[in-house]
Design a protein around this motif. Structure first.
Motif, PDB file in Angstrom:
ATOM      1  N   VAL A  37     -36.983  17.723 -38.357  1.00 23.54           N
ATOM      2  CA  VAL A  37     -36.156  16.972 -37.412  1.00 23.54           C
ATOM      3  C   VAL A  37     -35.844  17.854 -36.217  1.00 23.54           C
ATOM      4  CG1 VAL A  37     -34.016  15.704 -37.060  1.00 23.54           C
ATOM      5  CG2 VAL A  37     -35.148  15.627 -39.293  1.00 23.54           C
ATOM      6  N   ARG A  38     -36.268  17.413 -35.058  1.00 23.69           N
ATOM      7  CA  ARG A  38     -36.019  18.128 -33.816  1.00 23.69           C
ATOM      8  C   ARG A  38     -35.454  17.156 -32.786  1.00 23.69           C
ATOM      9  NH1 ARG A  38     -36.210  21.761 -36.576  1.00 23.69           N
ATOM     10  NH2 ARG A  38     -37.551  23.610 -36.592  1.00 23.69           N
ATOM     11  N   THR A  42     -37.065  12.571 -43.751  1.00 19.76           N
ATOM     12  CA  THR A  42     -36.997  12.957 -42.340  1.00 19.76           C
ATOM     13  C   THR A  42     -36.412  11.836 -41.501  1.00 19.76           C
ATOM     14  OG1 THR A  42     -38.923  14.411 -42.568  1.00 19.76           O
ATOM     15  CG2 THR A  42     -38.339  13.719 -40.347  1.00 19.76           C
ATOM     16  N   ALA A  80     -29.003  18.415 -40.041  1.00 18.31           N
ATOM     17  CA  ALA A  80     -28.498  19.703 -40.509  1.00 18.31           C
ATOM     18  C   ALA A  80     -27.212  19.523 -41.316  1.00 18.31           C
ATOM     19  CB  ALA A  80     -28.251  20.627 -39.319  1.00 18.31           C
ATOM     20  N   GLN A 122     -31.020  15.885 -34.901  1.00 19.06           N
ATOM     21  CA  GLN A 122     -31.121  17.192 -35.552  1.00 19.06           C
ATOM     22  C   GLN A 122     -29.775  17.646 -36.107  1.00 19.06           C
ATOM     23  OE1 GLN A 122     -32.875  20.214 -33.079  1.00 19.06           O
ATOM     24  NE2 GLN A 122     -32.861  21.768 -34.691  1.00 19.06           N
ATOM     25  N   ARG A 139     -32.641  11.666 -39.675  1.00 21.11           N
ATOM     26  CA  ARG A 139     -32.572  11.535 -38.221  1.00 21.11           C
ATOM     27  C   ARG A 139     -31.866  10.264 -37.777  1.00 21.11           C
ATOM     28  NH1 ARG A 139     -37.852  11.934 -36.761  1.00 21.11           N
ATOM     29  NH2 ARG A 139     -37.688  14.029 -35.869  1.00 21.11           N
TER      30      ARG A 139
END
Length: 295
Positions: A160-161, A126, A169, A165, A130
């Motif tokens: 991941v926000r 993660t 992706a 992000q 990021r």
């Protein structure tokens, strides 16, 4: 080539067979006896800094994170960090002698966020997705997939926000367990930045006259990208085999581009420019062929 240099070029880990092929059995044994490399599991070697980094993090009451955590979990990285990445709880006062020895990060972790003196596999991925540049994150994601962490990568990407992000992706959608090593992953990252170029790792090319499994292949453009390095092709038999393969591919109408480890790692813009010129020439050839056909 020095055994340590070979391991660094291979992303921080190497098999004994690969080390012997790039150097010699005697050199590998000497490096192991001298402590220049350490054994991590059956037939797998790494640098002693992987263990010392974990010990340093423990002394700081912290854990390894980012690329240092990836190494701890047995995943390859683009570059072995000179100073380990260490994560400590927020507001912790870290003595100067430790701050100068590491790249310091801070965050509060839960019990499931830590494993083997490092951030957990899921949290490591993660954070890498990021925070790391695309090529560095792709190397780690490819290596994690080779280790069977497909579900872990999917979960990590879903966490991941906001900031990072889009990078997460992109890495997740282009990561592959077929990539052979860190060198190839970085080369693929460069290719992925070239509009109109769509390469796949380790794709088989087969015809009555040629069988090959190049590092990277754009089948539609009949373009092959080979990652050439002495530790993979460092003997006469390997050199002879490669030359024959490249010649047969050219005879079959494939364009073969060969890049060294130094150029991919330290001259990525130059590599990208060469790729752009190569596919631009290909596009011009297609236009010319259509004009001839129309006439």
């Amino acid at each position: 080539m020095d055994v340590v240099d070979v391991i660094e070029r291979m992303g921080g880990f190497a098999t004994r067979a690969a080390l012997v092929r790039a150097t010699s059995r005697a050199e590998v044994d000497r490096a192991l006896a001298a402590g220049a490399v350490v054994r991590q599991g059956q037939g797998r070697y790494t640098l002693p800094t992987v263990d010392t980094a974990a010990a340093l993090a423990h002394a700081m009451n912290g854990v390894l994170c980012l690329s240092s955590a990836a190494l701890r979990h047995g995943w390859e990285v683009k570059v072995v960090p000179e100073k380990p990445h260490v994560l400590v709880p927020r507001n912790r006062n870290v003595p100067r002698r430790y701050r100068e020895a590491v790249v310091l990060h801070s965050a509060d972790l839960g019990p499931d966020d830590v494993a083997a003196q490092a951030t957990s596999r899921e949290l490591t991925l993660t954070q890498c997705l990021r925070l790391l540049p695309y090529d560095e994150a792709l190397v780690i994601a490819d290596s994690a997939l080779r280790a069977g962490e497909h579900a872990t990568l999917r979960r990590a990407a879903a966490l991941v926000r906001g900031r990072g992000q889009a990078n997460a992706a992109r890495v997740t959608s282009t990561a592959s367990d077929q990539a052979a090593n860190a060198f190839e992953s970085v080369a693929r990252a460069i290719c992925n930045d070239v509009p109109g170029l769509h390469v796949e790792p380790q794709l088989v090319i087969s015809s009555p006259h040629c069988w090959a499994r190049p590092d990277l292949v754009d089948r539609d453009r009949r373009l092959v990208v080979e990652c050439d390095s002495y530790e993979w092709h460092g003997n006469r038999a390997g050199f002879r085999k490669d030359v024959r393969r490249y010649t047969l591919l050219a005879a079959e109408g494939w364009t073969v581009l060969r890049f060294t480890w130094e150029d991919v790692m330290f001259r990525p813009q130059w590599v990208r420019e060469v790729l752009v010129r190569a596919i631009s020439g290909d596009a011009q050839a297609l236009v010319s062929a259509r004009v001839v056909a129309a006439a």
